[in-house]
Write a protein that holds these residues in place. Sequence first.
Motif, PDB file in Angstrom:
ATOM      1  N   ARG A  73       0.834  -1.201   0.000  1.00 49.40           N
ATOM      2  CA  ARG A  73       0.000   0.000   0.000  1.00 49.40           C
ATOM      3  C   ARG A  73       0.869   1.251   0.000  1.00 49.40           C
ATOM      4  NH1 ARG A  73      -4.384   2.560   0.058  1.00 49.40           N
ATOM      5  NH2 ARG A  73      -5.147   3.926   1.673  1.00 49.40           N
ATOM      6  N   LEU A  74       1.938   1.211   0.786  1.00 52.20           N
ATOM      7  CA  LEU A  74       2.836   2.358   0.849  1.00 52.20           C
ATOM      8  C   LEU A  74       3.518   2.563  -0.508  1.00 52.20           C
ATOM      9  CD1 LEU A  74       4.414   1.812   4.376  1.00 52.20           C
ATOM     10  CD2 LEU A  74       2.560   3.315   3.754  1.00 52.20           C
ATOM     11  N   ASP A  75       3.876   1.471  -1.177  1.00 49.08           N
ATOM     12  CA  ASP A  75       4.512   1.578  -2.483  1.00 49.08           C
ATOM     13  C   ASP A  75       3.561   2.166  -3.513  1.00 49.08           C
ATOM     14  OD1 ASP A  75       6.581  -1.430  -2.294  1.00 49.08           O
ATOM     15  OD2 ASP A  75       6.941   0.646  -1.721  1.00 49.08           O
ATOM     16  N   LEU A  77       1.491   4.434  -3.012  1.00 46.77           N
ATOM     17  CA  LEU A  77       1.473   5.882  -2.820  1.00 46.77           C
ATOM     18  C   LEU A  77       2.753   6.514  -3.365  1.00 46.77           C
ATOM     19  CD1 LEU A  77       0.211   6.076   0.870  1.00 46.77           C
ATOM     20  CD2 LEU A  77      -1.076   6.717  -1.143  1.00 46.77           C
ATOM     21  N   ARG A  78       3.805   5.712  -3.357  1.00 50.43           N
ATOM     22  CA  ARG A  78       5.119   6.241  -3.735  1.00 50.43           C
ATOM     23  C   ARG A  78       5.329   6.069  -5.221  1.00 50.43           C
ATOM     24  NH1 ARG A  78      10.651   3.954  -2.900  1.00 50.43           N
ATOM     25  NH2 ARG A  78       9.628   1.989  -2.567  1.00 50.43           N
ATOM     26  N   LYS A  79       5.725   7.171  -5.898  1.00 50.70           N
ATOM     27  CA  LYS A  79       5.995   7.051  -7.330  1.00 50.70           C
ATOM     28  C   LYS A  79       7.359   6.378  -7.476  1.00 50.70           C
ATOM     29  CE  LYS A  79       3.378  11.243  -8.247  1.00 50.70           C
ATOM     30  NZ  LYS A  79       2.740  11.155  -6.947  1.00 50.70           N
ATOM     31  N   ASP A  81      10.933   5.545  -7.951  1.00 50.12           N
ATOM     32  CA  ASP A  81      12.120   6.358  -7.785  1.00 50.12           C
ATOM     33  C   ASP A  81      13.048   6.093  -8.961  1.00 50.12           C
ATOM     34  OD1 ASP A  81      13.917   8.011  -6.599  1.00 50.12           O
ATOM     35  OD2 ASP A  81      14.692   6.490  -5.253  1.00 50.12           O
TER      36      ASP A  81
ATOM     37  N   ASN B  83      11.381  16.438  -6.926  1.00 52.16           N
ATOM     38  CA  ASN B  83      10.808  15.088  -6.845  1.00 52.16           C
ATOM     39  C   ASN B  83      11.903  14.038  -6.636  1.00 52.16           C
ATOM     40  OD1 ASN B  83       8.618  13.329  -6.795  1.00 52.16           O
ATOM     41  ND2 ASN B  83       8.720  12.913  -8.992  1.00 52.16           N
ATOM     42  N   PRO B  85      13.642  12.747  -3.382  1.00 53.10           N
ATOM     43  CA  PRO B  85      13.822  12.826  -1.929  1.00 53.10           C
ATOM     44  C   PRO B  85      15.254  12.566  -1.504  1.00 53.10           C
ATOM     45  CG  PRO B  85      11.966  11.415  -2.487  1.00 53.10           C
ATOM     46  CD  PRO B  85      12.656  11.745  -3.758  1.00 53.10           C
ATOM     47  N   ALA B  91      10.267  10.722   1.467  1.00 50.03           N
ATOM     48  CA  ALA B  91       9.585  10.261   0.255  1.00 50.03           C
ATOM     49  C   ALA B  91       8.193  10.874   0.118  1.00 50.03           C
ATOM     50  CB  ALA B  91       9.505   8.734   0.260  1.00 50.03           C
ATOM     51  N   PHE B  95       5.142  13.780  -2.610  1.00 50.63           N
ATOM     52  CA  PHE B  95       3.806  13.496  -3.160  1.00 50.63           C
ATOM     53  C   PHE B  95       3.026  14.773  -3.437  1.00 50.63           C
ATOM     54  CE2 PHE B  95       5.018   9.442  -2.513  1.00 50.63           C
ATOM     55  CZ  PHE B  95       4.539   8.705  -1.446  1.00 50.63           C
ATOM     56  N   ARG B 164      11.242  -5.216   4.556  1.00 57.59           N
ATOM     57  CA  ARG B 164      10.105  -5.846   3.910  1.00 57.59           C
ATOM     58  C   ARG B 164      10.119  -7.352   4.086  1.00 57.59           C
ATOM     59  NH1 ARG B 164       8.483  -2.047  -0.189  1.00 57.59           N
ATOM     60  NH2 ARG B 164       9.497  -0.129   0.386  1.00 57.59           N
ATOM     61  N   LEU B 279       5.496   8.018   5.681  1.00 56.26           N
ATOM     62  CA  LEU B 279       4.519   7.391   4.784  1.00 56.26           C
ATOM     63  C   LEU B 279       3.226   7.047   5.522  1.00 56.26           C
ATOM     64  CD1 LEU B 279       6.972   5.149   2.758  1.00 56.26           C
ATOM     65  CD2 LEU B 279       5.655   7.050   1.860  1.00 56.26           C
ATOM     66  N   TYR B 282       1.284  10.227   6.237  1.00 55.66           N
ATOM     67  CA  TYR B 282       0.629  10.699   5.008  1.00 55.66           C
ATOM     68  C   TYR B 282      -0.643   9.902   4.754  1.00 55.66           C
ATOM     69  CZ  TYR B 282       0.099  12.199   0.146  1.00 55.66           C
ATOM     70  OH  TYR B 282      -0.394  12.737  -1.030  1.00 55.66           O
ATOM     71  N   ASN B 283      -0.521   8.589   4.937  1.00 51.39           N
ATOM     72  CA  ASN B 283      -1.663   7.702   4.743  1.00 51.39           C
ATOM     73  C   ASN B 283      -2.793   8.051   5.705  1.00 51.39           C
ATOM     74  OD1 ASN B 283      -2.960   5.614   3.483  1.00 51.39           O
ATOM     75  ND2 ASN B 283      -2.012   4.003   4.716  1.00 51.39           N
TER      76      ASN B 283
END
Lengths: 173, 501
Positions: A73-75, A77-79, A81, B83, B85, B91, B95, B164, B279, B282-283
């Motif tokens: 989900r976070l990705d 939102l992120r364009k 890179d 754009n 960061p 990051a 946006f 991750r 992030l 922001y969410n």
Amino acid sequence: MKGTDVETALFDGLILGLVLLMVLTSFNYGLEARTLPIVMGSLTLMMLILTLIKDVNPKLQKKLNISLFDYKRLDSLRKADESEKLNATIKAKSVLSSITWTAGYCILILLVGFHVAIPVASFLILKFQVGAGWLKSAALAGVLWGIILVGFQIALGLELFRGILFGERMPAF
Amino acid sequence: MVEVFVEACRALASPDIITYLLIGSSIGLIFGAMPGLGGTVALALATPFAFVFGMEPQAAMFLFAGLMGSIAFGGSIPAILLNAPGTASNAASAFDGFPMTQQGQGAKALGISATASGLGATVGLVVLASLLPAVRAVVLLIGPPELFMIILFGLVAVAFAVGRDLIKGLASAGLGVLLSFVGFSTVFGSSRFTCGSWYLWDGIQLIPFLVGIFAFSQVINYMTRGGTIARAEQGTKMGGSSWEGVKEVFRHKVCFLRSSAVGLIIGLIPGVGGAVANLLSYNVALQSSKHPQTFGKGQPEGLIASEAANDAKDGGALLPTVGFGVPGSSEMAVLLGAFILFGLTPGPLLIRDHLDIVFTLILGLFVSNMFASTFGLLMARFLAKLTFINVRYICPFMMTVCFVGVFSVRGHILDVVTLLLCGLLGYGIDKFGFSKVCLVIGFILGVLAERAFFQSLAIGYGSYTVFFTRPISLAVFIGIILTTVFSMVTMRRRGGKSERD
């Protein structure tokens, strides 16, 4: 397996080998001295074996790629890179080249000391790795050497390593 | 406690201290603006030099606070203008920040960023300072069993929260702990994993390890990658008014306070750091907004949410670091290394015995944030231009700084070899999906955990029940179980949801 999967598996295997070696070595120590290395090492080995299995078997990746936060989900939102796109296309040759330059710089320091290695290595890296011109490379290398000479040798009185070839003794390993 | 705070304020009045703070803040702005560098690399590079230059611990802490306090805003500048960061923690600023620049409101966006950053940091630090008396009372009750459990909690929380890939995170932490066991053990009076080497008798040295893992690995990454960060000369036109940006933050007070709270809480969780804080914040702002469709198109609330959380997290991250010796982020892990180098033992007793250092950090962070917000606005155009430098030009400089810095700490040439090997390890760790933060935190905490473990057994006459019969130790153990269960349930639930999707 794809090229990058082979590299990943190799690295996983390397770390696994290191940890296994440490665990096996631990059995030579006294009871208390070996307790935590064996416990932590065994747990780490389990994780690394799972990692290796996951990395060589793409079907298991989806099941075993778990994290606490919802990075998908976070990705979203992120364009993307630019640097990520760059990273995806880095070839093994480029990696080996970079490692060779850095290792070469280190070896040069050991052989001829900081005062020769800094200007020489900086110049060579700027000229042949970065692709800068002769004058620019020489000037930047000179500036860098000057900063180190003035900042450390003169201002702080710090004796930098002179190099094995110039009579400096290597400390006992 | 008030006297110590006043003493720290008095220290700030010294011209030397102000100079260190300003130097640290300026370097922090530059490192923050350069993608791939950031606070961790800046701190890792600054630590050996601060030691070699013979700085007093308090002066060094002001320098480090200067670095840490300005990194966040430094990273926002290229995020908003280009754009690109500067750090992962910025990051989300891109946006809505970059669309504002595209709409000719770049100066307003920077004004929002500077204000939200400065005020967000202030909120985080005020909460931290308010909690210190309570934490101080608690730490006096902490003995070896409690310390062991806290360290264990830190290691578990880090692996769950960072990265991750949980399995690789745990493996990284385990590897870090194992590497910490190399060398002579004062607990057992014997050496381990030295392979008969005199050099390894002292263990893997902390400074070459930290500089190698964070800074040198980044050099290898830059050399491999090449290119510039910003792909095209997009210009650094900054339309609009910074003052309008300042007023915008006060117009969205609720968003600002909520985001600061999110940042603070995320900062408290060991190892998570700003990358998640901005992030998530922001969410949360997007979900809470009455006009979510405007996010991503130049909505000031989006920028406020990111910036406030990013800076408030520093106060949160400092609490477990100074209170319990468990780093709240990768920068805090390096800061712990700096504490050790300057003879300050990290752990619960730091607050009891060196409260002046803690207040130095708090005050330094506050002043640095204010300086960065003001000075950064003036220097924004220059800082944005740093992203057009071919990163390979930086490599010889950074390599030289790393080699000389590491050698100068104790004058041992083999530390340079350790630096190279750790740099290669750090590069591999990053490239193949492991976690550098988990590795470093495991390395720093491993030996501390072992010492606390055997001290606890000595207290309990060899019985393991000593960990479960003391109330705080038992409470932390229950916390570990709950954290593990909660994380497993969350991951399982999300795994089921993504399968249904």
